[in-house]
Design an enzyme around this catalytic site. Structure first.
Site, mmCIF file in Angstrom:
data_model
loop_
_atom_site.group_PDB
_atom_site.id
_atom_site.type_symbol
_atom_site.label_atom_id
_atom_site.label_comp_id
_atom_site.label_asym_id
_atom_site.label_seq_id
_atom_site.Cartn_x
_atom_site.Cartn_y
_atom_site.Cartn_z
ATOM 1 N N SER A 1 0.785 -1.232 0.000
ATOM 2 C CA SER A 1 0.000 0.000 0.000
ATOM 3 C C SER A 1 0.815 1.279 0.000
ATOM 4 C CB SER A 1 -0.942 0.014 1.207
ATOM 5 O OG SER A 1 -0.212 -0.049 2.416
ATOM 6 N N HIS B 1 -5.798 -3.492 -2.067
ATOM 7 C CA HIS B 1 -5.559 -2.481 -3.104
ATOM 8 C C HIS B 1 -5.539 -3.056 -4.516
ATOM 9 C CE1 HIS B 1 -4.681 0.807 -0.283
ATOM 10 N NE2 HIS B 1 -4.206 -0.158 0.490
ATOM 11 N N LYS C 1 -12.265 0.463 -0.962
ATOM 12 C CA LYS C 1 -11.268 1.143 -1.798
ATOM 13 C C LYS C 1 -11.802 1.222 -3.227
ATOM 14 C CE LYS C 1 -7.508 0.117 1.340
ATOM 15 N NZ LYS C 1 -8.361 -0.388 2.444
#
Length: 390
Positions: free
Chosen positions: A177, A205, A236
């Protein structure tokens, strides 16, 4: 009464003090921050779904039908229809027998890892894994062995040299990340088979963005069926909230009985569940494919511009593009000056990253325009030269 004044002052002097800014309105490419419009370059809303009308409408309909809250833990007051529907949809999305919802990625990792490993077991964790993985490993009371970042040979040596009669669990981020690079999942699959270990991948992610159909880093490396525990988030790229574990039915049943953050948490509310279901539908649609391509194209444009200017983007391979600065104070000054010019990008400092490795963490979204990204790269280049970063 205990005072924290001196410690807070020390953080300020070291350039490590954190504070929050007021964002007004929706998460998009441009936002209103502290009363003025700025370009948002630090959101994980990669596909731009957080303000998508399909998700908003799904959430509204769910509130009208089911209300605003879930009442209690699912083991106390029962599943709502939407919990079971989202878990079935998530399992199908990840190609597993079952899935289990958690209230956040952090909650998932600190619940799942201690459930899977304990005293007498060994956890092998990449040194750049997310803090929630580290915390989960520490809570487990298993032996924690950390291997050098993405060093598969080092991991093999550690596995060979670490004796245990218990379980071996390898845990890694799929996308790291703060660096934006990828774990070597194909190699990790080979190693876990060689040593009879379990492999858990945190793909917070990668979910929705990577792979031909947005299934994440495991799809990108064609190893979806080889990973024992896939963790991902809805908050996300999917624009909603919460997290999931996708695994075998046996592992999911075990987690229902052993994962404390699942057992003792009030369940996700209906509006969130409905928005997440809508997001998965969008990812699987033609619009989802177009959004993934736009993220990829925007990422290539922005990273190329930064690298061409001389910035060190730290091996980024994804929509997370760090700009290496080094010093904490200089990093925050860079961030402050960019904000003054209308570009909101956060400086990342210890304890999130190691001392001396501070950076600006830029994130690219489908809702960014090419013009905005080109302008941002131009502003960053001029400022980087003035500050001596390049």
């Amino acid at each position: 009464m205990t005072s924290f004044h001196d410690e807070l002052e020390a953080l300020r002097k070291q350039g490590l003090f954190r504070s929050m800014r007021l964002l007004q309105g929706e998460q998009s490419g441009r936002v209103i921050l502290d009363g003025r419009e700025v370009l948002l370059l630090c959101s994980n809303n990669y596909l731009g779904l957080a303000d998508h009308p399909v998700l908003k409408e799904a959430a509204i309909r769910a509130v009208e039908r089911y209300g605003t809250g879930s009442g209690a833990s699912r083991l106390v007051s029962g599943n709502m229809e939407l919990h079971e529907e989202l878990e079935a949809r998530t399992a199908a999305f990840k190609g597993t027998e079952a899935a289990l919802l958690f209230n956040s990625g952090y909650s998932a990792n600190i619940g799942v890892i201690p459930a899977l490993a304990g005293k007498g077991d060994v956890i092998f964790s990449d040194r750049l894994n997310h803090a929630s993985i580290v915390d989960g490993a520490l809570l487990s009371r298993a032996r924690l062995v950390r291997y050098q970042h993405n060093d598969v040979a080092a991991l093999r040596r550690l596995l060979a040299g670490t004796e245990t009669s218990g379980r071996r669990l390898i845990v890694t981020d799929g996308v790291f990340s703060m660096d934006g690079d990828l774990a070597s999942l194909a190699d990790l699959v080979k190693i876990k088979k060689e040593f009879g270990a379990m492999l858990m991948v945190d793909d917070a992610h990668g979910t929705g963005v990577l792979g031909d159909t947005g299934r994440g880093s495991a799809e990108l490396f064609n190893v979806m069926a080889e990973i024992d525990i896939q963790m991902g988030t809805f908050g996300k790229a999917l624009g909603s909230f919460g997290a999931y574990i996708a695994a075998s039915r046996e592992i999911v049943d075990y987690l229902v009985n052993r994962a404390r953050s699942f057992i003792f948490s009030t369940a996700l509310p209906p509006s969130v569940l409905a928005a997440s279901l809508a997001a998965l539908g969008l990812v699987d649609s033609g619009e989802g494919a177009r959004l993934r391509k736009r993220v990829a194209d925007n990422t290539d444009l922005f990273r190329s511009a930064l690298q061409g200017a001389g910035f060190n983007t730290m091996g980024s391979q994804t929509q997370i593009i760090p700009v290496f600065v080094g010093d904490a104070g200089l990093t925050m000054e860079f961030s402050r000056q960019l904000l003054a010019e209308g570009i909101f990008v956060q400086g990342i400092r210890p304890p999130t990253v190691l001392p001396g490795s501070c950076r600006l963490r830029c994130t690219v979204m489908a809702t960014h325009t090419k013009e905005d990204l080109s302008w941002a790269a131009e502003v960053m280049t001029g400022m980087g030269k003035r500050l001596g970063v390049i």
